[in-house]
Enzyme design. Structure first.
Site, mmCIF file in Angstrom:
data_model
loop_
_atom_site.group_PDB
_atom_site.id
_atom_site.type_symbol
_atom_site.label_atom_id
_atom_site.label_comp_id
_atom_site.label_asym_id
_atom_site.label_seq_id
_atom_site.Cartn_x
_atom_site.Cartn_y
_atom_site.Cartn_z
ATOM 1 N N LYS A 135 -17.810 140.616 55.110
ATOM 2 C CA LYS A 135 -17.792 139.268 55.630
ATOM 3 C C LYS A 135 -18.442 139.143 57.162
ATOM 4 O O LYS A 135 -19.291 138.208 57.355
ATOM 5 C CB LYS A 135 -16.331 138.751 55.574
ATOM 6 C CG LYS A 135 -16.503 137.101 56.017
ATOM 7 C CD LYS A 135 -15.118 136.641 55.389
ATOM 8 C CE LYS A 135 -15.147 134.943 55.477
ATOM 9 N NZ LYS A 135 -13.782 134.562 54.969
ATOM 10 N N GLU A 161 -4.259 132.310 56.674
ATOM 11 C CA GLU A 161 -4.768 131.355 55.671
ATOM 12 C C GLU A 161 -3.854 131.048 54.609
ATOM 13 O O GLU A 161 -3.245 131.884 53.814
ATOM 14 C CB GLU A 161 -5.992 131.560 54.996
ATOM 15 C CG GLU A 161 -6.665 130.586 54.135
ATOM 16 C CD GLU A 161 -7.927 130.848 53.531
ATOM 17 O OE1 GLU A 161 -9.027 130.231 53.622
ATOM 18 O OE2 GLU A 161 -7.695 131.793 52.737
ATOM 19 N N SER A 193 -18.868 121.449 44.508
ATOM 20 C CA SER A 193 -18.520 122.233 43.303
ATOM 21 C C SER A 193 -17.475 121.683 42.506
ATOM 22 O O SER A 193 -17.397 121.879 41.281
ATOM 23 C CB SER A 193 -18.341 123.783 43.745
ATOM 24 O OG SER A 193 -17.180 123.687 44.521
ATOM 25 N N ARG A 200 -1.016 131.889 49.153
ATOM 26 C CA ARG A 200 -1.150 130.966 48.112
ATOM 27 C C ARG A 200 0.088 130.169 47.422
ATOM 28 O O ARG A 200 0.928 131.133 46.951
ATOM 29 C CB ARG A 200 -2.071 131.335 47.052
ATOM 30 C CG ARG A 200 -2.588 130.177 46.041
ATOM 31 C CD ARG A 200 -3.708 130.698 45.052
ATOM 32 N NE ARG A 200 -4.889 131.090 45.601
ATOM 33 C CZ ARG A 200 -5.635 131.946 45.607
ATOM 34 N NH1 ARG A 200 -5.566 132.584 44.128
ATOM 35 N NH2 ARG A 200 -6.759 132.312 46.073
ATOM 36 N N ILE A 257 12.399 128.374 52.609
ATOM 37 C CA ILE A 257 12.206 126.868 52.167
ATOM 38 C C ILE A 257 12.184 126.861 50.657
ATOM 39 O O ILE A 257 12.876 125.683 50.200
ATOM 40 C CB ILE A 257 10.959 126.496 52.614
ATOM 41 C CG1 ILE A 257 10.860 126.419 54.046
ATOM 42 C CG2 ILE A 257 10.408 125.156 52.094
ATOM 43 C CD1 ILE A 257 9.626 126.413 54.992
ATOM 44 N N ALA A 284 -9.919 127.346 39.918
ATOM 45 C CA ALA A 284 -10.841 128.010 41.330
ATOM 46 C C ALA A 284 -10.891 129.474 40.482
ATOM 47 O O ALA A 284 -11.570 130.145 40.833
ATOM 48 C CB ALA A 284 -9.297 128.088 42.316
#
Length: 214
Positions: free
Chosen positions: A63, A149, A124, A87, A34, A161
């Site tokens: 976790k 994710e 935040s 990301r 893409i 971030a």
């Protein structure tokens, strides 16, 4: 406190993680196609770059522990949707929604969850667009579905971030109020800067268009 998988469960985990890696590589290949198509054939530079990552076994165990469930491979697959992650960094905030729509229209991919922290930032100040995708991985004559994710954000959002993450790590999630307040102010300024940069980009594009028409 350090938590770990048992020897037996860790052996199971080592068989599961490659499946997530294969799925992640498959999705990354699709996104790179893409990216090249947009850049080389459509003169669209909505993607700056893409980064991938796999959650380490120690992080998976931690976790699960924080979720108060048994530290097992089955629970990792059942409860965690971010074992594999991507990301995507964009030049401008408007590109985030364009890419989110592209991802949602991708064949053989199912959207499980969608969170828009760009239009609705966290308290935040955190801004990013999150998608949880489910995609099939074919291996050993069978198909297994894994989740990935995806975070889509601008470079400025990513810088903020990263800084906020360092602060949370240093203060063990308890950032002093004066520092958290400053981070919120900076986040708002970054959002305003992103908007102004896009307006400048649009002006330059119009100027270039007028020049080409002469």
């Amino acid at each position: 406190m350090s938590v770990r998988f048992s020897v037996e469960e860790f052996a199971k985990l080592k068989k599961l993680l490659p499946v997530y890696e294969w799925g992640l590589r498959t999705l990354l290949t699709k996104l790179n196609i893409i990216h090249e198509d947009l850049k080389d054939f459509q003169d669209n530079h909505s993607i700056e770059y893409i980064r991938s990552r796999m959650k380490a076994p120690e992080s998976i165990a931690q976790k699960l522990y924080e979720m108060n469930v048994d530290i097992t491979t089955d629970n990792a697959k059942k409860y965690l949707r971010d074992i594999a992650g991507l990301r995507i960094i964009c030049p401008f905030a408007k590109d985030i929604y364009f890419l989110a729509d592209l991802l949602k229209s991708m064949p053989a991919v199912n959207i499980l969850e969608e969170k828009d922290y760009v239009s609705n930032p966290k308290p935040s100040g955190y801004r990013s667009y999150h998608l949880i995708l489910e995609l099939p991985v074919f291996f050993s004559g069978k198909t297994e579905y894994i989740t990935v994710e995806i975070q889509i954000r601008t470079e400025a959002m990513n810088f903020w971030a990263t800084l906020e993450h360092k602060a949370r790590y240093k203060y063990r999630e308890h950032i002093p109020k004066h520092l958290s307040d400053e981070l919120i102010v900076i986040a708002d300024k970054i959002a305003a800067l992103d908007d102004r940069m896009f307006k400048i980009h649009e002006i330059i594009s119009l100027i270039n268009q007028d020049v080409q028409e002469i």
